[in-house]
Design an enzyme around this catalytic site. Sequence first.
Site, short mmCIF file in Angstrom:
data_model
loop_
_atom_site.label_atom_id
_atom_site.label_comp_id
_atom_site.label_asym_id
_atom_site.label_seq_id
_atom_site.Cartn_x
_atom_site.Cartn_y
_atom_site.Cartn_z
N GLU A 1 -34.73 -31.33 15.03
CA GLU A 1 -34.30 -31.68 13.66
C GLU A 1 -34.54 -33.17 13.47
O GLU A 1 -34.33 -33.97 14.40
CB GLU A 1 -32.81 -31.37 13.47
CG GLU A 1 -32.30 -31.81 12.09
CD GLU A 1 -30.95 -31.23 11.72
OE1 GLU A 1 -30.22 -30.78 12.61
OE2 GLU A 1 -30.64 -31.23 10.52
N ASN B 1 -29.21 -21.60 7.52
CA ASN B 1 -28.67 -22.36 8.65
C ASN B 1 -27.16 -22.45 8.51
O ASN B 1 -26.67 -23.16 7.65
CB ASN B 1 -29.25 -23.78 8.66
CG ASN B 1 -28.63 -24.62 9.76
OD1 ASN B 1 -28.82 -24.34 10.95
ND2 ASN B 1 -27.87 -25.64 9.39
N GLU B 2 -26.46 -21.73 9.31
CA GLU B 2 -24.99 -21.70 9.34
C GLU B 2 -24.37 -21.79 7.94
O GLU B 2 -23.38 -22.50 7.72
CB GLU B 2 -24.39 -22.74 10.31
CG GLU B 2 -24.93 -24.11 10.32
CD GLU B 2 -24.24 -25.06 11.31
OE1 GLU B 2 -23.54 -25.95 10.82
OE2 GLU B 2 -24.39 -24.93 12.53
N CYS C 1 -29.08 -28.77 9.49
CA CYS C 1 -28.63 -29.04 8.12
C CYS C 1 -29.75 -29.59 7.25
O CYS C 1 -29.72 -29.45 6.02
CB CYS C 1 -27.46 -30.02 8.12
SG CYS C 1 -25.96 -29.27 8.76
#
Length: 654
Positions: A46, A377-378, A250
């Site tokens: 990331e 993503n989550e 994120c």
Amino acid sequence: MSKLAQFILAAVCFTVPSFAQTFTAAIAANEKGKPISPRLFGIFFEDLNYAADGGLYAEMVQNGSFEYSPLDQTDWNALTAWQLSQRGGSGTLYIGDARPLHPNNPRYLEFHCRCTNPDSAVALSNAGFDGMVFSADRLYDFSVFARRQPRCTLTIQVRLESADGGLLAEGQIPSLTEDWKQYTLSLQPNQSVTSGRLTLLVHGQGVLYLDKVSLFPQDTFRKRKNGLRADLAQVIADLHPRFVRFPGGCLVHGDGLNNLYRWKNTIGPLEQRKEQKNIWRYHQSVGLGYFEYFQFCEDIGAEPLPIVAAGVSCQNTDRYWGVGQQAIPMENMADYVQEVLDLIEWANGSPDSEWGSKRAQAGHPAPFGLKYLGIGNEDAQTPAFRERFEMLYKAVKEKYPDITVIGTVGPAPDGYDYEEGWKFARTLSLEMVDEHYYKPPQWFWDHLNRYDTYSRSSSKVYLGEYAAHEPGRRNTLRSALAEAAYMTALERNGDLVQMASYAPLFGKQGHTQWNPNLIYFTNTQVLKTVNYYVQQLFSTNAGDSFLPADWNGGTLPATLAFSAVRESRTGDIILKIVNGGSSAHSLQFRLGGLDAAMLNASQTVLTDEDPSAFNSFENPHRIAPQTSSLNLQPEFEYTTTPFSLTILRIQNPR
Ligand code: AHR
């Protein structure tokens, strides 16, 4: 002999047992075993902690497109990272947007220069990310897009300089035209420095326009143009990851809908890519874009695992600085679904297809062979998320049934998003879901059985983000051993857990928003944490079938973890023993069904007397694997060193 070496030697010579009991394992070394996913160990990348710009992406100029803005950081603007100095002349900087290079790259530098005396000049400098590192024996490629106003007498010298302005290399840009044009030259510094800068020295009078200023070392990883910093790419390659997840985290779903990571903005000519703020409060030049990610995967033999936003933005941002979960309006979802389908065509389609042709134009006519796609993503399990996820999932499966779609079940190993995420996954019969958790070391030891009881007839698991976090957020041996213990359990459940990646991967010293990370770096150094060595030892000793061990019908003490696997490529049997406690333990192994009387083996031990110890830039090699040879019999005793991971690799024993 060092104290550490004596310590290891003492522990393996079977002479200093401080244990009360011997544990005996019978391992059916000749049996087939239980399959382990061939892609179990990979990496999570990331652009966090300056992992991409200023990190893996080898571009040396910071803010070369003049696209920084207060949206990135409140005290940043389009001139951030640039310094103007009057060297006898006078000059003024403005930011223009009336005649951009490309609509995706709206701002450029407008430079008014008044140097009447032939010896006078104005200098525009960029020290990159904390100073540029130049090596005397290396070549650096400079490029810039430039144009000028009519009736200018401007000339531009391109200089590589030391921090105090000393000249290291110099070149001249030929006379400019009134239209945007790219100028390139290569420069070789006459000495090595670690805090250098790029300077454009402008003489004469008139107005000059500049955009996409760039400086690259020619020695990128595999010598790729627009490539990756060789040492950082190599430290990843040395992990032998079976897959690379990108671009996050994120970052994928971003701070609000305007900040979703849109893959189409990251491909094509660099000056046409669309830069944007980074959710981690800096900037994404997207010079490291989808083409570069896929190419890197191919270069290191890893499966690409792109993650796309599930039509919603990150819910966590409202807690700190942003807007919380926002959903793409339903009337725009058809376009967004198409964007995701186009990604698969871009990666896998023929060069004659609309999007496959763009991959081919970029220099890769052969398909990249994308097999996996993560959606979300989550994300918070809201109705808005579910509705959009389902649209995306169904569209992908309808058009590309062979692509494995990975869903998401929240940011924790339990709780509402986890429970609801799993229910939703079962409703849709998803092939795989992405679990995330960051927990204290003891949590990992306490949950070694987590996956033993998961249903084998439901979705498979991708453990996409995990790490053992201690107070102080250090990469201690204790945290690394907890992860190692857990990884033995992942191997035992390698039929269910298809992939796993420690997170995050990179942290640039002085620029971390998150700790701990697997690898730390500066502009000149790369620090392998103990956690890195654990990942590397598991990845390079992965095995493809798990051999159950019968511990006398009982269980091991709570501070020990163990796995036995076979690597069919070599026929080797690999035992991994994790001792998270302060006592040595005597383990008795019986490898059943072998003909050989004597076995050649290697022993690799990662240990330290102090479980709180860690590697640092001051002491980078404090804890590193030590390997030696051993001769073993099919029945042998092994004493585990306190606070250690041991890999016993027994060469094909048949
Ligand atoms: O790995 C760091 C962050 O942790 C990721 O961006 C996010 O997915 C998780 O919450």
